[in-house]
Design a protein around this motif. Sequence first.
Motif, PDB file in Angstrom:
ATOM      1  N   GLN A   1       0.695  -1.093   0.133  1.00  0.00           N
ATOM      2  CA  GLN A   1      -0.085   0.051   0.043  1.00  0.00           C
ATOM      3  C   GLN A   1       0.718   1.314   0.125  1.00  0.00           C
ATOM      4  O   GLN A   1       0.517   2.147   0.727  1.00  0.00           O
ATOM      5  CB  GLN A   1      -1.078  -0.170   1.203  1.00  0.00           C
ATOM      6  CG  GLN A   1      -1.878  -1.223   1.182  1.00  0.00           C
ATOM      7  CD  GLN A   1      -3.004  -1.245   2.310  1.00  0.00           C
ATOM      8  OE1 GLN A   1      -2.827  -0.623   3.287  1.00  0.00           O
ATOM      9  NE2 GLN A   1      -3.764  -2.010   2.209  1.00  0.00           N
ATOM     10  N   LEU A   2       1.911   1.249  -0.712  1.00  0.00           N
ATOM     11  CA  LEU A   2       2.669   2.418  -1.065  1.00  0.00           C
ATOM     12  C   LEU A   2       2.123   3.201  -2.108  1.00  0.00           C
ATOM     13  O   LEU A   2       1.409   2.794  -2.933  1.00  0.00           O
ATOM     14  CB  LEU A   2       4.167   2.136  -1.275  1.00  0.00           C
ATOM     15  CG  LEU A   2       5.103   1.178  -0.306  1.00  0.00           C
ATOM     16  CD1 LEU A   2       6.296   0.962  -0.919  1.00  0.00           C
ATOM     17  CD2 LEU A   2       5.113   1.954   1.061  1.00  0.00           C
ATOM     18  N   THR A   3       2.535   4.470  -1.678  1.00  0.00           N
ATOM     19  CA  THR A   3       1.866   5.574  -2.853  1.00  0.00           C
ATOM     20  C   THR A   3       2.954   5.340  -4.181  1.00  0.00           C
ATOM     21  O   THR A   3       3.823   4.703  -4.173  1.00  0.00           O
ATOM     22  CB  THR A   3       2.115   6.897  -2.659  1.00  0.00           C
ATOM     23  OG1 THR A   3       3.464   7.357  -2.491  1.00  0.00           O
ATOM     24  CG2 THR A   3       1.219   7.210  -1.353  1.00  0.00           C
ATOM     25  N   HIS A   4       2.357   5.657  -5.384  1.00  0.00           N
ATOM     26  CA  HIS A   4       3.187   5.638  -6.761  1.00  0.00           C
ATOM     27  C   HIS A   4       4.509   6.190  -6.413  1.00  0.00           C
ATOM     28  O   HIS A   4       5.417   5.631  -6.811  1.00  0.00           O
ATOM     29  CB  HIS A   4       2.281   6.004  -7.803  1.00  0.00           C
ATOM     30  CG  HIS A   4       1.062   5.230  -8.124  1.00  0.00           C
ATOM     31  ND1 HIS A   4       0.633   5.349  -9.381  1.00  0.00           N
ATOM     32  CD2 HIS A   4       0.448   4.232  -7.470  1.00  0.00           C
ATOM     33  CE1 HIS A   4      -0.430   4.385  -9.507  1.00  0.00           C
ATOM     34  NE2 HIS A   4      -0.277   3.921  -8.284  1.00  0.00           N
ATOM     35  N   GLY A   5       4.623   7.425  -5.518  1.00  0.00           N
ATOM     36  CA  GLY A   5       5.633   8.147  -5.717  1.00  0.00           C
ATOM     37  C   GLY A   5       6.660   7.249  -4.676  1.00  0.00           C
ATOM     38  O   GLY A   5       8.033   7.133  -4.849  1.00  0.00           O
ATOM     39  N   GLU A   6       6.188   6.772  -3.569  1.00  0.00           N
ATOM     40  CA  GLU A   6       6.899   5.981  -2.703  1.00  0.00           C
ATOM     41  C   GLU A   6       7.836   4.708  -3.327  1.00  0.00           C
ATOM     42  O   GLU A   6       9.089   4.349  -3.219  1.00  0.00           O
ATOM     43  CB  GLU A   6       6.234   5.479  -1.510  1.00  0.00           C
ATOM     44  CG  GLU A   6       5.902   6.612  -0.485  1.00  0.00           C
ATOM     45  CD  GLU A   6       4.764   6.279   0.378  1.00  0.00           C
ATOM     46  OE1 GLU A   6       4.579   6.797   1.461  1.00  0.00           O
ATOM     47  OE2 GLU A   6       4.217   5.321   0.412  1.00  0.00           O
ATOM     48  N   ALA A   7       6.889   4.098  -4.268  1.00  0.00           N
ATOM     49  CA  ALA A   7       7.260   2.898  -5.086  1.00  0.00           C
ATOM     50  C   ALA A   7       8.224   3.237  -5.887  1.00  0.00           C
ATOM     51  O   ALA A   7       9.341   2.524  -6.159  1.00  0.00           O
ATOM     52  CB  ALA A   7       5.998   1.973  -5.554  1.00  0.00           C
ATOM     53  N   ALA A   8       8.196   4.344  -6.702  1.00  0.00           N
ATOM     54  CA  ALA A   8       9.106   5.059  -7.411  1.00  0.00           C
ATOM     55  C   ALA A   8      10.394   5.189  -6.997  1.00  0.00           C
ATOM     56  O   ALA A   8      11.533   4.802  -7.680  1.00  0.00           O
ATOM     57  CB  ALA A   8       8.503   6.167  -8.403  1.00  0.00           C
ATOM     58  N   GLY A   9      10.587   5.715  -5.798  1.00  0.00           N
ATOM     59  CA  GLY A   9      11.688   5.969  -5.076  1.00  0.00           C
ATOM     60  C   GLY A   9      12.513   4.586  -4.787  1.00  0.00           C
ATOM     61  O   GLY A   9      13.572   4.595  -4.821  1.00  0.00           O
ATOM     62  N   ILE A  10      11.769   3.681  -4.257  1.00  0.00           N
ATOM     63  CA  ILE A  10      12.319   2.422  -4.095  1.00  0.00           C
ATOM     64  C   ILE A  10      12.917   1.765  -5.252  1.00  0.00           C
ATOM     65  O   ILE A  10      13.910   1.068  -5.279  1.00  0.00           O
ATOM     66  CB  ILE A  10      11.321   1.447  -3.492  1.00  0.00           C
ATOM     67  CG1 ILE A  10      11.239   1.752  -2.001  1.00  0.00           C
ATOM     68  CG2 ILE A  10      11.788   0.055  -3.287  1.00  0.00           C
ATOM     69  CD1 ILE A  10       9.895   1.130  -1.253  1.00  0.00           C
ATOM     70  N   LEU A  11      12.119   1.680  -6.485  1.00  0.00           N
ATOM     71  CA  LEU A  11      12.473   0.937  -7.685  1.00  0.00           C
ATOM     72  C   LEU A  11      13.406   1.749  -8.460  1.00  0.00           C
ATOM     73  O   LEU A  11      13.998   1.461  -9.551  1.00  0.00           O
ATOM     74  CB  LEU A  11      11.286   0.513  -8.509  1.00  0.00           C
ATOM     75  CG  LEU A  11      10.484  -0.567  -7.597  1.00  0.00           C
ATOM     76  CD1 LEU A  11       8.969  -0.729  -8.605  1.00  0.00           C
ATOM     77  CD2 LEU A  11      11.133  -1.655  -7.667  1.00  0.00           C
ATOM     78  N   GLY A  12      13.595   3.231  -8.163  1.00  0.00           N
ATOM     79  CA  GLY A  12      14.404   3.967  -8.970  1.00  0.00           C
ATOM     80  C   GLY A  12      13.838   4.298 -10.497  1.00  0.00           C
ATOM     81  O   GLY A  12      14.768   4.378 -11.122  1.00  0.00           O
ATOM     82  N   VAL A  13      12.575   4.540 -10.343  1.00  0.00           N
ATOM     83  CA  VAL A  13      11.978   4.827 -11.597  1.00  0.00           C
ATOM     84  C   VAL A  13      11.071   6.142 -11.646  1.00  0.00           C
ATOM     85  O   VAL A  13      10.909   6.564 -10.296  1.00  0.00           O
ATOM     86  CB  VAL A  13      11.185   3.769 -12.347  1.00  0.00           C
ATOM     87  CG1 VAL A  13      12.036   2.660 -12.789  1.00  0.00           C
ATOM     88  CG2 VAL A  13       9.988   3.411 -11.482  1.00  0.00           C
ATOM     89  N   ALA A  14      10.593   6.660 -12.518  1.00  0.00           N
ATOM     90  CA  ALA A  14       9.715   7.743 -12.375  1.00  0.00           C
ATOM     91  C   ALA A  14       8.440   7.372 -11.771  1.00  0.00           C
ATOM     92  O   ALA A  14       8.022   6.442 -12.111  1.00  0.00           O
ATOM     93  CB  ALA A  14       9.576   8.810 -13.559  1.00  0.00           C
ATOM     94  N   GLU A  15       7.568   8.338 -11.287  1.00  0.00           N
ATOM     95  CA  GLU A  15       6.259   8.093 -10.467  1.00  0.00           C
ATOM     96  C   GLU A  15       5.339   7.505 -11.642  1.00  0.00           C
ATOM     97  O   GLU A  15       4.478   6.709 -11.787  1.00  0.00           O
ATOM     98  CB  GLU A  15       5.712   9.284  -9.843  1.00  0.00           C
ATOM     99  CG  GLU A  15       4.411   9.012  -9.082  1.00  0.00           C
ATOM    100  CD  GLU A  15       4.055  10.123  -8.254  1.00  0.00           C
ATOM    101  OE1 GLU A  15       2.991   9.874  -7.704  1.00  0.00           O
ATOM    102  OE2 GLU A  15       4.697  10.825  -7.798  1.00  0.00           O
ATOM    103  N   ALA A  16       5.525   8.268 -12.903  1.00  0.00           N
ATOM    104  CA  ALA A  16       4.526   8.050 -14.025  1.00  0.00           C
ATOM    105  C   ALA A  16       4.779   6.464 -14.589  1.00  0.00           C
ATOM    106  O   ALA A  16       3.848   5.827 -15.065  1.00  0.00           O
ATOM    107  CB  ALA A  16       4.941   9.165 -15.220  1.00  0.00           C
ATOM    108  N   THR A  17       6.067   6.143 -14.502  1.00  0.00           N
ATOM    109  CA  THR A  17       6.324   4.679 -14.910  1.00  0.00           C
ATOM    110  C   THR A  17       5.495   3.766 -13.891  1.00  0.00           C
ATOM    111  O   THR A  17       5.191   2.823 -14.314  1.00  0.00           O
ATOM    112  CB  THR A  17       7.783   4.483 -14.650  1.00  0.00           C
ATOM    113  OG1 THR A  17       8.407   5.400 -15.403  1.00  0.00           O
ATOM    114  CG2 THR A  17       8.209   3.048 -14.957  1.00  0.00           C
ATOM    115  N   ILE A  18       5.408   4.070 -12.666  1.00  0.00           N
ATOM    116  CA  ILE A  18       4.577   3.101 -11.839  1.00  0.00           C
ATOM    117  C   ILE A  18       3.265   3.188 -12.185  1.00  0.00           C
ATOM    118  O   ILE A  18       2.609   2.207 -12.062  1.00  0.00           O
ATOM    119  CB  ILE A  18       4.986   3.794 -10.286  1.00  0.00           C
ATOM    120  CG1 ILE A  18       6.306   3.543  -9.889  1.00  0.00           C
ATOM    121  CG2 ILE A  18       4.063   3.012  -9.250  1.00  0.00           C
ATOM    122  CD1 ILE A  18       6.873   2.288  -9.940  1.00  0.00           C
TER     123      ILE A  18
END
Length: 181
Positions: A145-162
């Motif tokens: 239940q992470l936000t798209h921004g939080e997941a993007a930070g972990i995976l090293g990609v842009a939030e739009a990519t998530i």
Amino acid sequence: MFDPGSDPDADLLSAAVAGDRDAFAALLRRHYDRIHGLAWQLTGSRADADDVAQDVCCALVEKIAGFRREAKFSTWLCGIVYNACRDLHRRKRSFGGFTARLAVLAGLARAPDGRDLYDAIWLKSAIMRLKPAYRDTAILVVGQQLTHGEAAGILGVAEATISWRMHEVRRLIAEDRTPTA
């Protein structure tokens, strides 16, 4: 922009970083289920999740001092668990993985119990056909239940990519459920 004061763990975290062992223990108690649950989702094995959770808890003793409060503690912690699982996958593909399997075959180590097999089949049935990038994204966004921004930070990609990956995950799962004639 993340406000460190909005982190529900802010007080415990400050005390733990300052060396308060009780605060550190309270943080571990509060987040252990999340650590273990994410590790289980990413590895598909209770035994591997146990190992990853233990490794993460031990590593936190040293890593917590380096927490920069650029995200919630729970988000930062998910990143550590994700990286620990990735490291475990790498190690399993190496010679060490071969020797571990050989030890089970030779009767020197226990094989996974039936619950692991059932749980792994259930988990894999839902996500097995997804590419790793999609699978990891879905586990972080839906499972943790992470936000798209939080997941993007972990995976090293842009939030739009998530966002795009989650759209693709929904599409692929919907296609998978569509009966064929």
